[in-house]
Design a protein around this motif. Structure first.
Motif, short mmCIF file in Angstrom:
data_model
loop_
_atom_site.label_atom_id
_atom_site.label_comp_id
_atom_site.label_asym_id
_atom_site.label_seq_id
_atom_site.Cartn_x
_atom_site.Cartn_y
_atom_site.Cartn_z
N GLU A 64 5.87 12.60 -2.54
CA GLU A 64 5.73 13.93 -1.97
C GLU A 64 6.23 14.03 -0.53
OE1 GLU A 64 1.68 15.15 -2.51
OE2 GLU A 64 1.88 15.33 -4.69
N GLY A 65 6.78 12.95 -0.02
CA GLY A 65 7.32 12.94 1.34
C GLY A 65 8.72 12.35 1.35
N VAL A 66 9.08 11.74 2.47
CA VAL A 66 10.45 11.24 2.64
C VAL A 66 10.50 9.73 2.83
CG1 VAL A 66 11.20 13.44 3.61
CG2 VAL A 66 10.44 11.62 5.16
N PHE A 67 9.40 9.02 2.66
CA PHE A 67 9.41 7.58 2.87
C PHE A 67 10.28 6.89 1.81
CE2 PHE A 67 4.86 7.39 4.88
CZ PHE A 67 5.31 8.17 5.93
N PRO A 68 10.97 5.79 2.17
CA PRO A 68 11.86 5.09 1.23
C PRO A 68 11.07 4.20 0.26
CG PRO A 68 11.87 3.93 3.30
CD PRO A 68 11.00 5.16 3.51
N LEU A 69 10.22 4.80 -0.53
CA LEU A 69 9.30 4.03 -1.36
C LEU A 69 10.01 3.27 -2.47
CD1 LEU A 69 6.32 6.55 -1.61
CD2 LEU A 69 6.67 4.69 0.02
N ARG A 70 11.00 3.89 -3.09
CA ARG A 70 11.72 3.17 -4.16
C ARG A 70 12.48 1.97 -3.58
NH1 ARG A 70 12.02 8.55 -5.68
NH2 ARG A 70 11.12 8.98 -7.74
N GLN A 84 0.85 -1.18 0.00
CA GLN A 84 0.00 0.00 0.00
C GLN A 84 0.90 1.24 0.00
OE1 GLN A 84 -2.42 -0.93 3.49
NE2 GLN A 84 -4.11 -1.52 2.15
N LEU A 85 0.89 1.94 -1.13
CA LEU A 85 1.78 3.08 -1.31
C LEU A 85 1.17 4.37 -0.79
CD1 LEU A 85 3.34 2.84 -4.90
CD2 LEU A 85 4.48 2.49 -2.70
N CYS A 86 1.99 5.13 -0.08
CA CYS A 86 1.65 6.49 0.34
C CYS A 86 2.96 7.13 0.75
CB CYS A 86 0.67 6.49 1.51
SG CYS A 86 1.35 5.77 3.02
N ASP A 87 2.91 8.37 1.14
CA ASP A 87 4.12 9.05 1.57
C ASP A 87 3.78 9.93 2.77
OD1 ASP A 87 6.84 9.75 1.46
OD2 ASP A 87 6.79 9.94 -0.73
N GLY A 88 4.83 10.51 3.35
CA GLY A 88 4.60 11.36 4.51
C GLY A 88 5.88 12.01 4.97
N PRO A 89 5.78 12.92 5.94
CA PRO A 89 6.97 13.56 6.51
C PRO A 89 7.74 12.61 7.41
CG PRO A 89 5.02 14.26 7.68
CD PRO A 89 4.54 13.40 6.54
N ALA A 90 8.92 13.04 7.84
CA ALA A 90 9.76 12.18 8.67
C ALA A 90 9.10 11.84 10.00
CB ALA A 90 11.10 12.86 8.91
N GLU A 91 8.37 12.78 10.56
CA GLU A 91 7.70 12.55 11.85
C GLU A 91 6.19 12.69 11.68
OE1 GLU A 91 9.36 11.57 14.45
OE2 GLU A 91 11.34 11.84 13.53
N THR A 92 5.46 12.02 12.57
CA THR A 92 4.00 12.12 12.54
C THR A 92 3.59 13.58 12.76
OG1 THR A 92 3.81 9.91 13.48
CG2 THR A 92 1.85 11.30 13.55
N PRO A 93 2.85 14.16 11.84
CA PRO A 93 2.49 15.58 11.98
C PRO A 93 1.39 15.79 13.02
CG PRO A 93 1.45 14.66 10.03
CD PRO A 93 2.34 13.58 10.57
N HIS A 112 -4.55 12.59 -9.36
CA HIS A 112 -3.25 13.03 -8.85
C HIS A 112 -2.48 11.87 -8.22
CE1 HIS A 112 -0.15 15.30 -6.84
NE2 HIS A 112 -0.57 14.92 -5.65
N LEU A 113 -3.16 11.04 -7.46
CA LEU A 113 -2.49 9.90 -6.83
C LEU A 113 -1.99 8.91 -7.88
CD1 LEU A 113 -4.83 9.10 -3.79
CD2 LEU A 113 -2.84 10.61 -3.89
N HIS A 114 -2.79 8.68 -8.91
CA HIS A 114 -2.37 7.74 -9.97
C HIS A 114 -1.14 8.27 -10.70
CE1 HIS A 114 -2.42 5.60 -13.85
NE2 HIS A 114 -2.96 4.61 -13.15
N THR A 115 -1.13 9.55 -11.01
CA THR A 115 0.03 10.15 -11.69
C THR A 115 1.27 10.07 -10.81
OG1 THR A 115 -1.39 11.67 -12.93
CG2 THR A 115 0.93 12.28 -12.70
N ALA A 116 1.10 10.38 -9.52
CA ALA A 116 2.24 10.35 -8.60
C ALA A 116 2.79 8.94 -8.46
CB ALA A 116 1.82 10.89 -7.24
N ALA A 117 1.90 7.95 -8.34
CA ALA A 117 2.36 6.57 -8.21
C ALA A 117 3.05 6.10 -9.49
CB ALA A 117 1.17 5.66 -7.89
N GLY A 118 2.50 6.45 -10.63
CA GLY A 118 3.11 6.07 -11.89
C GLY A 118 4.50 6.66 -12.06
N THR A 119 4.66 7.91 -11.65
CA THR A 119 5.97 8.56 -11.71
C THR A 119 6.97 7.85 -10.81
OG1 THR A 119 4.97 10.70 -12.21
CG2 THR A 119 7.21 10.73 -11.33
N LEU A 120 6.53 7.52 -9.60
CA LEU A 120 7.42 6.82 -8.66
C LEU A 120 7.83 5.46 -9.20
CD1 LEU A 120 8.56 6.68 -5.64
CD2 LEU A 120 6.55 5.25 -5.23
N ILE A 121 6.87 4.69 -9.66
CA ILE A 121 7.14 3.33 -10.13
C ILE A 121 8.03 3.36 -11.37
CG2 ILE A 121 6.05 1.30 -11.16
CD1 ILE A 121 3.69 1.83 -9.25
#
Length: 287
Positions: free
Chosen positions: A228-234, A187-196, A266-275
């Motif tokens: 759009e965040g700092v998670f190590p998704l790649r 399940q892909l998502c992103d976020g900041p380094a700490e819980t906001p 927007h989410l689909h475009t962002a995920a496609g760019t990442l992948i």
């Protein structure tokens, strides 16, 4: 990486399952995850029992759009619920053609959780469904190593949520150490380094409860699109090649501001760019 992109229901939980299928198809997704059972107390359920009118509507929309249902959610093993409660959930998932059931490890008694999960896995086989435990950072079962032990003990799979993986301090090495095929969905998502620190939304889809918890507000109401965040998704994707991807990015404020269609596109475009962007090695980044 050549992966199709699915859409998790939490990204647009205010849409009923048939509405979700249409919206996902319009935004370019190839599969959906569907909530057939409430995740939180007091949450309004969609009437998705096998044979229900809404289940039939959803099947019609799936046939018309060509989308598939990869997973259904969510069943919490809390030490009290058993076969009488999970059997209808399995039936609902099988009616939609799902192959994965998202399971939450909410029982602090690890031995009892293991026994319950083993029984659920055994019951699910006749439906062609693999229950997959999701480590959640604020639940008793919160880590990849603990989930990995359950894979070996019960035959379950793992639903890997990038947010909870990061918030629980997960390591890429833990993913690499898992048995092949253990992770059924990323399940892909992103976020900041700490819980906001976020305000409690004035309205949550289906009346979900966040309990005033910062982690629960982030998890259910405000995630970032992949990249759009700092998670190590790649790094996560590279550690789990070939594992199906589902985008799980609830953002109640974005939906209110721009609308559901814009949010999902927007989410689909962002995920496609990442992948489509390969992971660079240390040598490549320093040359």
């Amino acid at each position: 990486m050549n992966r199709t992109i699915g859409l998790a229901h939490l990204s647009a939980l205010h849409l009923s399952p048939p509405e979700l299928v249409d919206a996902a198809a319009a935004a370019g997704y190839t599969s959906v995850g569907i909530r057939v059972h409430p995740a939180t107390r007091g949450e309004a359920p969609y009437p998705m029992t096998a044979g229900s009118f809404m289940s039939a509507q959803t099947l019609e929309r799936l046939a018309a759009t060509g989308l598939a249902v990869r997973d259904v959610e969510v069943f919490t093993l809390d030490g009290h619920r058993g076969r009488n409660e999970w059997e209808p959930v399995l039936e609902a998932g099988a009616a939609l053609g799902a192959s994965v059931l998202n399971v939450i490890g909410g029982d602090p008694d690890r031995a009892r959780l293991t026994d319950s999960l083993a029984a659920l896995v055994d019951d699910a086989r006749k439906y062609g469904i693999r229950p997959s435990i999701e480590p959640i950072s604020y639940q008793p079962l919160d880590s990849i190593p603990a989930a990995g032990l359950l894979v070996g003990q019960t035959g379950c799979g793992i639903m890997l949520d990038a947010l909870h993986f990061v918030r629980a301090g997960g390591l890429i090495a833990e993913l690499i150490a898992l048995p092949a095929g253990a992770v059924t969905v990323i399940q892909l998502c992103d976020g900041p380094a700490e819980t906001p620190a976020l305000p409690v939304p004035h309205r949550m889809p289906l009346g979900q409860d966040v309990n005033g918890s910062a982690r629960q507000i982030e998890s259910r109401a405000k995630r970032l699109a992949p990249g759009e965040g700092v998670f190590p998704l790649r790094e996560i994707l590279a550690a789990l090649p070939g594992t199906p991807v589902s985008v799980e990015v609830p953002d109640v404020w974005a939906v209110e501001a721009a609308g559901t269609d814009a949010h999902l596109k927007h989410l689909h475009t962002a995920a496609g760019t990442l992948i489509g962007s390969p992971l660079k090695t240390e040598m490549e980044t320093t040359s």
